[in-house]
Design an enzyme around this catalytic site. Sequence first.
Site, PDB file in Angstrom:
ATOM      1  N   SER A  13       0.801  -1.221   0.000  1.00  0.00           N
ATOM      2  CA  SER A  13       0.000   0.000   0.000  1.00  0.00           C
ATOM      3  C   SER A  13       0.835   1.273   0.000  1.00  0.00           C
ATOM      4  O   SER A  13       0.383   2.312  -0.489  1.00  0.00           O
ATOM      5  CB  SER A  13      -0.946   0.018   1.205  1.00  0.00           C
ATOM      6  OG  SER A  13      -0.217  -0.066   2.418  1.00  0.00           O
ATOM      7  N   GLY A  21      -1.908  -4.240   0.928  1.00  0.00           N
ATOM      8  CA  GLY A  21      -2.044  -5.442   1.750  1.00  0.00           C
ATOM      9  C   GLY A  21      -1.135  -6.583   1.361  1.00  0.00           C
ATOM     10  O   GLY A  21      -1.124  -7.621   2.028  1.00  0.00           O
ATOM     11  N   ASN A  32       3.747  -5.666   5.621  1.00  0.00           N
ATOM     12  CA  ASN A  32       2.569  -6.415   6.060  1.00  0.00           C
ATOM     13  C   ASN A  32       2.944  -7.730   6.724  1.00  0.00           C
ATOM     14  O   ASN A  32       2.246  -8.192   7.618  1.00  0.00           O
ATOM     15  CB  ASN A  32       1.608  -6.630   4.884  1.00  0.00           C
ATOM     16  CG  ASN A  32       0.954  -5.325   4.483  1.00  0.00           C
ATOM     17  OD1 ASN A  32       0.406  -4.613   5.307  1.00  0.00           O
ATOM     18  ND2 ASN A  32       1.042  -4.996   3.206  1.00  0.00           N
ATOM     19  N   ASP A  65      -5.303   7.169   9.438  1.00  0.00           N
ATOM     20  CA  ASP A  65      -5.021   5.854  10.036  1.00  0.00           C
ATOM     21  C   ASP A  65      -3.661   5.813  10.725  1.00  0.00           C
ATOM     22  O   ASP A  65      -3.331   4.841  11.388  1.00  0.00           O
ATOM     23  CB  ASP A  65      -5.132   4.734   8.996  1.00  0.00           C
ATOM     24  CG  ASP A  65      -4.106   4.838   7.872  1.00  0.00           C
ATOM     25  OD1 ASP A  65      -3.189   5.688   7.927  1.00  0.00           O
ATOM     26  OD2 ASP A  65      -4.227   4.052   6.912  1.00  0.00           O
ATOM     27  N   HIS A 116      -0.501   5.097   6.779  1.00  0.00           N
ATOM     28  CA  HIS A 116      -0.214   5.405   5.380  1.00  0.00           C
ATOM     29  C   HIS A 116       0.153   6.871   5.203  1.00  0.00           C
ATOM     30  O   HIS A 116      -0.582   7.751   5.658  1.00  0.00           O
ATOM     31  CB  HIS A 116      -1.413   5.038   4.503  1.00  0.00           C
ATOM     32  CG  HIS A 116      -1.691   3.582   4.525  1.00  0.00           C
ATOM     33  ND1 HIS A 116      -2.614   3.016   5.383  1.00  0.00           N
ATOM     34  CD2 HIS A 116      -1.140   2.570   3.824  1.00  0.00           C
ATOM     35  CE1 HIS A 116      -2.615   1.708   5.204  1.00  0.00           C
ATOM     36  NE2 HIS A 116      -1.736   1.407   4.259  1.00  0.00           N
TER      37      HIS A 116
END
Length: 179
Positions: free
Chosen positions: A5, A42, A71, A152, A155
């Site tokens: 991402s 992801g 991840n 969040d 990111h």
Amino acid sequence: MVGDSLSAEYGLPRNTGWVSRLSERLAKEHSEYSVINASISGDTSSGGRGRLPKLLQTTQARVVVIELGANDGLRGLDLEQMQDNLQAMIEACRAERARVLLIGTRIPPNYGRRYSERFFESFAALAHRNRIAYVPFLLEGFADRLDMFQSDHIHPSQQAQASMLDNVWPSLRPLLRQP
């Protein structure tokens, strides 16, 4: 570009991420190169390992940037398996005569300090062992600034994308000059 991402423009307007900015820079400075962004939000090192052979066959890439592993670390996956996956990706690139740039990252200490440190160090070890170009930390210089992240807090924001490209460019640029 094979990433997650952080390279797939998660939460950003299209064509505003650091990889899109890289494409614009290459058009100006190294027009013989174009960017294929095969990043998936992801994605793990296992996913990248599975997808890479077909990408190499269909693109005939001369340079491959690998930005995977975050991840794996955020999920607490086995670090040896992550290293095996990244090693296989490096070897697949070499088999196709593509130069490799490995981008490392850091993770929060959710799984303990030892895991986090081993995670971070694994990228440097792979780069050293394979003698490939390496960026230690994609978010260097702003990882502690909440204003550079989306809501969040994971990111990077649109504002951070230029810094991400600036972190990658010094290690990528020499690969573009090689025959």
